[in-house]
Design a protein around this motif. Structure first.
Motif, PDB file in Angstrom:
ATOM      1  N   HIS A 167     -12.859  11.697   9.472  1.00  6.57           N
ATOM      2  CA  HIS A 167     -12.931  10.873   8.270  1.00  6.57           C
ATOM      3  C   HIS A 167     -13.570   9.510   8.535  1.00  6.57           C
ATOM      4  CE1 HIS A 167     -10.329  13.806   6.347  1.00  6.57           C
ATOM      5  NE2 HIS A 167      -9.482  13.689   7.352  1.00  6.57           N
ATOM      6  N   LYS A 222      -6.219  17.531   4.291  1.00  2.00           N
ATOM      7  CA  LYS A 222      -7.012  16.368   4.676  1.00  2.00           C
ATOM      8  C   LYS A 222      -8.507  16.641   4.816  1.00  2.00           C
ATOM      9  CE  LYS A 222      -3.117  14.193   7.031  1.00  2.00           C
ATOM     10  NZ  LYS A 222      -2.608  13.525   8.255  1.00  2.00           N
ATOM     11  N   LEU A 223      -8.884  17.890   5.064  1.00  3.30           N
ATOM     12  CA  LEU A 223     -10.295  18.188   5.258  1.00  3.30           C
ATOM     13  C   LEU A 223     -10.938  18.858   4.048  1.00  3.30           C
ATOM     14  CD1 LEU A 223      -9.362  17.617   8.195  1.00  3.30           C
ATOM     15  CD2 LEU A 223     -11.005  19.336   8.940  1.00  3.30           C
ATOM     16  N   SER A 235     -11.334  13.405   1.174  1.00  9.12           N
ATOM     17  CA  SER A 235     -12.312  13.596   2.232  1.00  9.12           C
ATOM     18  C   SER A 235     -13.689  13.500   1.611  1.00  9.12           C
ATOM     19  CB  SER A 235     -12.125  14.951   2.917  1.00  9.12           C
ATOM     20  OG  SER A 235     -12.360  16.000   1.995  1.00  9.12           O
ATOM     21  N   THR A 283     -17.561  16.088   5.138  1.00 10.95           N
ATOM     22  CA  THR A 283     -16.347  16.616   5.779  1.00 10.95           C
ATOM     23  C   THR A 283     -15.901  17.897   5.106  1.00 10.95           C
ATOM     24  OG1 THR A 283     -15.629  14.398   6.457  1.00 10.95           O
ATOM     25  CG2 THR A 283     -13.954  16.129   6.373  1.00 10.95           C
ATOM     26  N   ARG A 284     -15.877  17.893   3.771  1.00  9.45           N
ATOM     27  CA  ARG A 284     -15.445  19.097   3.056  1.00  9.45           C
ATOM     28  C   ARG A 284     -16.408  20.260   3.279  1.00  9.45           C
ATOM     29  NH1 ARG A 284     -15.481  18.627  -2.496  1.00  9.45           N
ATOM     30  NH2 ARG A 284     -16.656  16.688  -2.402  1.00  9.45           N
ATOM     31  N   SER A 322     -16.137  21.546   6.856  1.00 15.28           N
ATOM     32  CA  SER A 322     -14.799  22.108   7.076  1.00 15.28           C
ATOM     33  C   SER A 322     -14.666  23.485   6.443  1.00 15.28           C
ATOM     34  CB  SER A 322     -13.738  21.165   6.521  1.00 15.28           C
ATOM     35  OG  SER A 322     -13.749  19.926   7.197  1.00 15.28           O
TER      36      SER A 322
END
Length: 517
Positions: free
Chosen positions: A281, A356-357, A400, A404-405, A408
């Motif tokens: 992050h 979180k991701l 996020s 990142t998303r 991920s």
């Protein structure tokens, strides 16, 4: 900057004796005459031409001792207090640091040199000296360099990363036994595991800010507050430190013994969780992307055979790691990763990866007629989950960013579709909350994320043993889902036959679903 290869002569010197290092040394106020030591005069040219590995490493150990372990007492002369304070705050500007920088560069060049057979034994010599049981100073060279990586000059940070990565990846057979250089160095790292891994893992935080000021890179564990040190002063970000640490960490994870330690119950909370909680992050794009790539290696056990090394073997630019991973080691680490995911399923995938991701900014879950419907930024609702009971706590709890998303969800697809992760896949696609999360991503405004989410969603649909709660969500939203999927990336159908066929199969499967009486 011009470097001379081993055995070459200096042809770039001027009439006054200056070398290619002259201009660089001028920045340290050293000129081209030389540097006074207790017993002799060391010049840039003498270090540049040195072929004695023992002499170079002796010098590095001495320099580290003078700079960090036993620094000379600060002057109290009132006329020099200001300059002394400045020197203390910036050790990279000291003459001793210049010597250390030159020796690191020369050591790296000797390690990577392949033009002369007389240097083929340099890796064995370096390793033998570093792991010598008779000299604690030599054993502490690598830990000290890593501990203070952020205070080294910019080029020296690249040199340290190149040296460590070379030793971790060199497949040359050692002159002492039948082990490779990398295998022997892995044993050395294992013997000083925390001393080496702590600064490497926590080095990612320099992508944002230095929490302990300029004098040390020893970072606290995630549970330790950085404000506990009263002398701490925020320092400017040094993303290159984080990138070098990422390169060295991935090189470390190429070795089954070191990888197994890294994901063990003793070290996983300390070394793995910071990537999920913090590093992916970070606002710096390069550092966050590097952290996600490292996370991919951690969760899959698959390390690339050609990971970039900062300051490659030619003395500049970007090189590649030396050698590859054997098929046997690759299979072993893939199995270790699968066992780790099974053991830490709740902590890794549910509590961190999902929340979180894969979360979407400004997204919330609200109750609508005893069902959970997600509301996106534009106010349009997404396919709701169906339930006759109060829904559990929202899966999406944190924010996020886009990259990142996207990365991920791609990593999640890789994990679920890896054959050895069958137990993890079945557990994941049997979860109602996981299906809701993927349905949210399926409606993401980014076409890339929605496409990646489709590849996870199809696994839920293809599961022949869907639990009743998963079937109920799909059945209750059958009409909306089929209509939405029919128009999903319709432009790809002409050029991507596999996607077209998979989408048609998913739609037909959903249409045929019925709840058991």
């Amino acid at each position: 900057m011009a470097f001379h290869t081993p055995g070459s002569t200096n042809t770039s010197g001027n009439a006054d004796g200056s070398s290619a290092f002259g201009g660089w040394l001028g920045a340290f106020g050293l000129g081209v005459i030389g540097l006074n030591t207790e017993h002799n005069i060391e010049t840039a040219e003498s270090i540049e031409r040195c072929d004695d590995v023992q002499l170079l490493l002796n010098g590095i150990a001495k320099d580290l001792n003078v700079i960090y372990v036993n620094p000379p007492p600060a002057t109290t002369d009132i006329d020099t207090v200001e300059s002394s304070s400045s020197s203390s705050a910036q050790p990279a500007e000291s003459p001793q640091m210049a010597l250390l920088a030159l020796r690191l560069t020369r050591t790296k060049l000797l390690l990577y040199d392949k033009s002369d057979t007389k240097y083929n034994d340099v890796p064995s010599q370096v390793l033998s000296i570093l792991s010598s049981s008779s000299s604690q100073h030599h054993q502490n060279i690598i830990p000290l360099l890593l501990q203070h990586l952020n205070t080294l000059p910019f080029e020296s940070r690249k040199d340290v990363s190149s040296i460590v990565c070379f030793l971790l990846c060199c497949n040359t057979t050692s002159s002492k036994n039948n082990m490779t250089i990398s295998q022997e160095f892995a044993l050395y790292v294992q013997s000083k595991y925390e001393d080496i891994m702590n600064p490497i893992v926590y080095g990612y935080r320099f992508g944002l800010i230095s929490p302990l000021g300029p004098d040390s890179m020893v970072l606290p564990s995630p549970s330790t507050s950085s404000t506990s040190t009263e002398s701490s002063q925020p320092q400017p970000p040094k993303p290159d430190v984080a990138l070098h640490c990422g390169s060295m960490l991935r090189s470390t994870l190429r070795h089954p013994t070191l990888y197994q330690l890294f994901i063990s119950p003793s070290y996983a909370p300390k070394y793995v969780y910071p990537f999920l909680d913090e590093y992916v992050h970070l606002p710096n794009f390069d550092v966050a992307s590097d952290a996600i790539e490292t996370l991919r290696v951690i969760l899959t056990g698959c390390s690339s055979s050609s990971t970039p090394i900062a300051g490659g073997g030619d003395g500049g630019g970007t090189g590649t790691e030396v050698g590859g991973i054997s098929e046997q080691d690759a299979e072993l680490m893939t199995r270790m990763a699968s066992e780790f995911l099974e053991r830490e399923y709740e902590s890794v995938l549910m509590e961190r990866f999902n929340r979180k991701l894969l979360s979407k900014p400004k997204e919330k879950v609200i109750p609508v007629n005893n069902t959970a419907a997600a509301v996106s930024n534009d106010g349009n609702d997404v396919p709701p989950s169906s339930s006759t009971t109060t829904p559990p706590a929202p899966t999406v709890l944190t924010k996020s960013n886009y990259i990142t998303r996207r990365m991920s969800i791609q990593l999640l697809t890789t994990i679920l579709l890896t054959r050895i992760n069958y137990n993890v896949m079945i557990k994941y696609i049997s979860s109602r909350s996981n299906l809701v999360l993927i349905m949210l991503l399926l409606r993401d405004t980014s076409p890339h994320i929605s496409l990646d989410a489709f590849h996870v969603f199809k696994i839920f649909v293809a599961n022949p043993s869907k639990p009743p709660e998963v079937v109920k969500i799909l059945v209750d939203n059958k009409v909306k889902l089929c209509k939405y999927l029919s128009g999903l990336h319709k432009e790809r159908e002409a050029s991507d036959e596999q996607f077209r066929d998979e989408k048609a199969l998913v739609i037909s499967t959903i249409e045929g679903l019925e709840m058991d009486a």
